[in-house]
Design an enzyme around this catalytic site. Structure first.
Site, PDB file in Angstrom:
ATOM      1  N   HIS A 161       0.798  -1.353  -0.003  1.00 31.42           N
ATOM      2  CA  HIS A 161       0.071   0.080   0.084  1.00 31.42           C
ATOM      3  C   HIS A 161       1.026   1.353  -0.011  1.00 31.42           C
ATOM      4  CE1 HIS A 161      -3.279  -2.903   1.443  1.00 31.42           C
ATOM      5  NE2 HIS A 161      -2.367  -3.264   2.141  1.00 31.42           N
ATOM      6  N   SER A 282      15.374  21.854 -15.229  1.00 29.36           N
ATOM      7  CA  SER A 282      14.330  22.641 -15.334  1.00 29.36           C
ATOM      8  C   SER A 282      14.691  24.010 -16.031  1.00 29.36           C
ATOM      9  CB  SER A 282      13.438  23.039 -13.984  1.00 29.36           C
ATOM     10  OG  SER A 282      12.580  24.196 -14.240  1.00 29.36           O
ATOM     11  N   LYS A 288      16.337  21.760  -9.832  1.00 30.21           N
ATOM     12  CA  LYS A 288      15.572  20.236 -10.436  1.00 30.21           C
ATOM     13  C   LYS A 288      16.158  19.348 -11.066  1.00 30.21           C
ATOM     14  CE  LYS A 288      11.234  20.232 -10.385  1.00 30.21           C
ATOM     15  NZ  LYS A 288       9.804  19.990 -10.984  1.00 30.21           N
ATOM     16  N   GLU A 295       9.623   9.093 -16.327  1.00 30.95           N
ATOM     17  CA  GLU A 295       8.377   9.409 -16.660  1.00 30.95           C
ATOM     18  C   GLU A 295       7.794   8.710 -17.993  1.00 30.95           C
ATOM     19  OE1 GLU A 295       7.576  13.587 -14.953  1.00 30.95           O
ATOM     20  OE2 GLU A 295       9.536  13.235 -15.140  1.00 30.95           O
TER      21      GLU A 295
END
Ligand code: ARG
Length: 465
Positions: A161, A282, A288, A295
């Site tokens: 979970h 970024s 970043k 992704e």
């Protein structure tokens, strides 16, 4: 030939050529040119067989084969002109053959049809895609095994979970993906065994009256045997559906790893650091490091599952045998092949380059009372409590620890003794995360020694395959 004159291939009964829209909807050359190698190999095998059976002369077959070799070289050199007017790869090649060798080219299409031709071309292409996928999965597995070996003892939290459950080793976690990728590989092999029948010679749908030798063409094209039913031969696209099914499952596996990499590489988790080679910055936030590759791997099932559903839908309810609907089998399969190859290469690269923050992983493994089950097991083993009761006692220990903001291993002995007076010093040995993972030696468990054994098992198995 101008657009409105009739087609050379079937022009006999047509007074005029196709409408421009007809030509556009009908043509597949823009994408099926990708089948040129298979198409040429299939035609060569067919021509040689025709000569062998005395259906065409040896000289004609030689001319045909030489012409096809030249065409292949032209396509590879980028000098071949593909024409939409000629619809597809089969007719583009045949037309060029006629230009190169004259009337003998017209004999190549004896005892075959584009229906069995496209069936064999596509089948060979999918066979190649399966073989390439198998090899790429091998690289992916090798990368995972290296990480697993290096991190046989690296403790991290195991989750259910997405809540901390029990400590596990990172090596064991990597090996979970090895299992998935190995199943994907074995699915490739299963499908390859079923695909291993050659449809060439089924002709349009009914077979042919010419004395062809289908075993000869099957062998020449690397198939064990010809297909047994001519109707099925030209209608079957199961092999493509199987590829897409295997691809969808594999992409799903990769997406789970990708998602974990995304989570693990957040500053909040900080379990892993992707290499610069697999991160992006970024344009506005200098701090970043974005896991774009992960992704995108996570996103690939979007198109791959789409391709599977698309072809299932195209095939659903199609009456036997060939219908032009089936021309829609290619584009999305090609896209799925490319997408999966790229996703696998990216996943392999990310795994290879991944830096593991062992300290962060170990620290997180100790959070969340991850060794609570070990305490319960201790109460069963050492004090003879039934597991259900041990579970209760442990629950109270967790609650006490929580109230005082301590880890389980930080609870003083007298506090633990207040739960059961028989609890002794020995309990601290099971409350540490290292002891916890080391104790999980059951077959398939997370203990470092198991991880090393499994790595050795897989290396040996892969070398033997
Ligand atoms: N381009 C066609 C396809 O991909 C080849 C087969 C055409 N056959 C036919 N009977 N029109 O399916």
């Amino acid at each position: 030939m101008s657009q409105k004159t009739s087609n050379e291939m079937w022009g006999g009964r047509f007074a005029s050529g196709p409408d421009a829209i007809m030509e556009e909807i009908n043509a597949s050359i823009d994408f099926d040119k990708r089948l040129y190698r298979e198409d040429i190999a299939g035609s060569k095998a067919h021509a040689e067989m025709l000569a062998h059976r005395g259906i065409v002369t040896a000289e004609d077959a030689e001319r045909i084969v030489a012409g096809l070799t030249e065409i292949e070289a032209e396509i590879e050199a980028g000098t071949f002109t593909f024409s939409r007017r000629l619809e597809d790869i089969h007719m583009n090649v045949e037309q060029r053959l006629a230009e190169l060798i004259g009337p003998a080219a017209g004999r190549l299409h004896t005892a075959r049809s584009r229906n069995d031709q496209v069936a064999v071309d596509f089948r060979m292409h999918v066979r190649g895609a399966f073989t390439a996928l198998e090899a790429k999965l091998g690289d992916f597995i090798a990368a995972l095994l290296d990480k697993a070996e290096a991190h046989a003892e690296t403790v991290m939290p195991g989750f259910t979970h997405l809540q901390v459950a029990q400590p596990v080793t990172f090596g064991h976690h990597c090996l979970a993906y090895v299992e998935m990728a190995a199943r994907d590989r074995s699915r490739c092999r299963d499908a390859l065994a079923r695909l291993d029948e050659c449809p060439l010679g089924a002709a349009a749908l009914a077979g042919t009256g010419f004395p062809i030798d289908r075993h000869m063409t099957a062998a020449a094209l690397g198939f064990s045997t010809p297909t047994r039913n001519s109707l099925d031969s030209v209608s079957d696209r199961d092999f493509a559906l199987e590829f897409l099914s295997v691809a969808a499952i594999c992409a799903t596996h990769l997406s789970r790893l990708a998602e974990e990499i995304v989570i693990w590489s957040t500053p909040q988790f900080g379990f892993v650091r992707l290499s610069d080679a697999f991160s992006t910055g970024s344009s506005i936030m200098p701090q970043k490091r974005n896991p774009d590759a992960a992704e995108l791997v996570r996103a690939k099932p979007g198109r791959i599952n789409g391709a599977l559903i698309s072809l299932l839908t195209v095939m659903k309810g199609l009456p036997l045998t060939y219908s032009k609907d089936m021309q829609e089998d290619k584009e999305q399969l090609f896209d799925a092949v490319d997408s999966l190859a790229l996703a696998l290469a990216a996943a392999t690269g990310m795994v290879r380059d991944l830096t593991v923050n062992e300290t962060a992983m170990r620290k997180a493994a100790g959070h969340g009372y991850a060794t609570a089950t070990d305490l319960a097991d201790y109460l069963v083993r050492e004090l003879g409590l039934p597991f259900r009761e041990a579970h209760h006692v442990t629950g109270r220990a967790v609650s006490l620890a929580e109230k005082s903001g301590l880890g389980l291993e930080d609870l003083p002995l007298d506090v633990l003794k207040s739960l059961d007076a028989r609890i002794g010093e020995g309990v601290y040995a099971v409350l540490g995360v290292d002891a916890s993972v080391a104790s999980r030696t059951s077959f398939g468990g997370t203990a470092p020694e198991n991880v090393r054994r499994q790595v050795a098992y897989w290396r040996q198995r892969l070398a033997a395959e």
